[in-house]
Design a protein around this motif. Structure first.
Motif, PDB file in Angstrom:
ATOM      1  N   UNK A 366      89.751  53.529  39.035  1.00 49.79           N
ATOM      2  CA  UNK A 366      90.711  52.561  39.577  1.00 49.79           C
ATOM      3  C   UNK A 366      91.691  53.311  40.452  1.00 49.79           C
ATOM      4  N   UNK A 367      92.607  52.594  41.030  1.00 49.65           N
ATOM      5  CA  UNK A 367      93.594  53.237  41.904  1.00 49.65           C
ATOM      6  C   UNK A 367      94.476  54.198  41.127  1.00 49.65           C
ATOM      7  N   UNK A 368      94.641  53.957  39.789  1.00 54.46           N
ATOM      8  CA  UNK A 368      95.467  54.849  38.980  1.00 54.46           C
ATOM      9  C   UNK A 368      94.705  56.088  38.521  1.00 54.46           C
ATOM     10  N   UNK A 369      93.387  55.936  38.307  1.00 54.33           N
ATOM     11  CA  UNK A 369      92.621  57.051  37.733  1.00 54.33           C
ATOM     12  C   UNK A 369      91.952  57.931  38.780  1.00 54.33           C
ATOM     13  N   UNK A 370      91.866  57.468  40.008  1.00 53.31           N
ATOM     14  CA  UNK A 370      91.098  58.251  40.981  1.00 53.31           C
ATOM     15  C   UNK A 370      91.864  59.465  41.507  1.00 53.31           C
TER      16      UNK A 370
END
Length: 494
Positions: A366-370
């Motif tokens: 996701x945008x937080x994990x990438x």
């Protein structure tokens, strides 16, 4: 066991002091026992009248005095023989004196009395001549007048009371006198012998161990001897030194073996491309006419062989850098999705000539994990080694699958192919330095045998691990787990 440990933990000084006290006490006790035995022996002899008591001669005096009083004209020396028959001259001296103290006869020629008053003062009293007792008894005439005296001299000792067997008393006295010194020496010798054995064994083992180390024999262990605290510490320190030296020498021997293996591997890997280059250069030199197609083919072969030599040298440089103690990662914030897609696109282009399909997928991204923290250059190097290996062994029309899973603290790359897999059952061997699978060794392109070793070292620097195995169906499978290094972790630049 607890008592033994307490003894073995005592200091050398403490054991010497306690041993001295014990030696002293035991020597005193043994001396008292010896004196008691000697006393009992003489008491037995006295009780059984085997020897005379010390006052033996003193006990004879009353009888002698009575005998003297019965004699007439005692001052006349004609009575000398008669007196000497009853006086025990072997241990008693005598003299007969007149009332002025002059010696009339006897076994004592020395005059002790000088006048009648002097005689009166010494009658029936003891006085001493050296260590001997001297007594004078009065002699009267028929009318009861004092005409002189008889004196007796004797000693109150067992030796003087038993002149016929003086050696018994000399022996007993000698034993009594020497026994303290003898027992002190004997107990000291016994304790010293015991103590020396106690400390000799650790020293002997240390000396023997030093000789073994000198002969490069480190496969031994010192016995855990219960000795003094200092010697126990010395043995323990020697054992630690031996283990550290053993580990150091094994590392050195391993490095020497790796160096020999590296030289042999490098010589092997450089020999083939350099031989090819030399052969094609000689072929070009022998060409009498110009053949563009042949020239192009030769130059392509020379270029490929040169690249193999250059790649081997680069791999050796990477190994040297990564194995250096001061090597550190250059950690940067990286968009893992963009990073993977760029690498996948690069290998899609390389896969087209063999009609190989490369499938790159993501899980839990996701945008937080990438956004992750890794060393992108080194991870790119790892992926190149794995993907190029898969591309090399995947047959025409095969498939390479690459799945990337993102977690909070780690990134997992799973890469599998439809090639023949590994020929070895122990797949951990493929990460060893200069390891070559049989098929790769005989392959046309070949490789240095350092790629997977470098990959494993880089993954470990990321606090991760890499494993490889054969799939149940044909093909190889790699699982690469690396930690999200966060900002500034591992002392690297961000």
């Amino acid at each position: 066991m607890g008592k033994l440990n307490r003894i073995s933990n005592r200091t050398l000084r403490g054991q010497i002091v306690s041993s001295f006290h014990l030696i002293l006490v035991m020597s005193i006790l043994a001396t008292f026992v010896t004196w008691g035995v000697i006393g009992l022996f003489f008491y037995f002899l006295l009780e059984n009248e085997r020897i005379n008591p010390a006052n033996y001669y003193e006990s004879k005096i009353p009888g002698l005095v009575t005998f003297v009083q019965e004699q007439e004209n005692l001052l006349d020396d004609e009575n000398k023989d008669k007196l000497e028959k009853v006086i025990p001259l072997e241990g008693m001296d005598y003299q007969v004196v007149d009332k002025e103290g002059h010696v009339m006869y006897g076994s004592m020629p020395k005059q002790y009395l000088s006048s009648e008053s002097d005689l009166a003062n010494h009658l029936n009293t003891n006085f001493y001549d050296g260590g001997k007792i001297l007594q004078y008894y009065p002699v009267f005439n028929e009318t009861g007048n004092l005409i002189g005296a008889i004196g007796f001299r004797y000693e109150l000792t067992l030796t003087s009371a038993n002149p016929q067997i003086p050696f018994v008393f000399l022996l007993g006295g000698g034993l009594a006198f020497l026994s303290p010194f003898f027992y002190f020496y004997l107990v000291s010798y016994v304790f010293g012998k015991r103590f020396s054995r106690k400390i000799e064994q650790p020293f002997n083992e240390i000396i023997e161990g030093a000789h073994k180390i000198g002969n490069r024999d480190l496969d031994f262990s010192l016995s855990h001897v219960k000795s003094t605290k200092e010697l126990n510490q010395l043995v323990a320190a020697f054992e630690e030194m031996k283990e550290a030296l053993k580990e150091s020498l094994h590392r050195q021997w391993k490095l020497e073996q790796e160096r020999r293996d590296m030289i042999a591997a490098v010589a092997h890997d450089l020999k083939t491309p350099l031989t090819i280059i030399q052969g094609h250069v000689e072929g070009l030199q022998e060409m009498k006419t110009f053949h563009p197609e042949r020239l192009e083919r030769y130059l392509q072969t020379i270029q490929a062989s040169s690249r193999r030599c250059i790649q081997l040298i680069r791999d050796l440089e990477d190994v040297s850098k990564i194995e250096h103690p001061e090597f550190s990662l250059t950690v940067k914030q990286t968009d893992i999705k963009d990073f993977v897609l760029a690498k996948a696109k690069e290998y899609e282009l390389l896969s087209h000539p063999k009609n190989i399909t490369l499938e790159a997928t993501f899980d839990n991204i996701s945008s937080e994990t990438k956004q992750v923290w890794i060393d992108p250059y080194r991870i790119n190097q790892v992926l190149d080694n794995i993907l190029s290996n898969s591309l090399r062994y995947t047959p025409q029309g095969g498939v390479i699958k690459w799945k990337t899973t993102i977690k909070e603290k780690e990134i997992i790359f799973e890469i599998e192919d439809s090639g023949p897999g590994f020929s070895t059952k122990n797949t951990s061997e493929i990460f060893e330095k200069f390891y070559r699978d049989d098929r790769s060794r005989n392959s046309e392109g070949g490789h240095s045998g350092l790629g997977l070793f470098i990959s494993q070292m880089i993954v470990k620097k990321h606090h991760g691990e890499i494993i490889a195995r054969n799939k149940e169906e044909s093909g190889a499978y790699f699982n690469i787990l690396i930690k999200n290094m966060k900002e500034g972790e591992d002392g690297s630049e961000s």
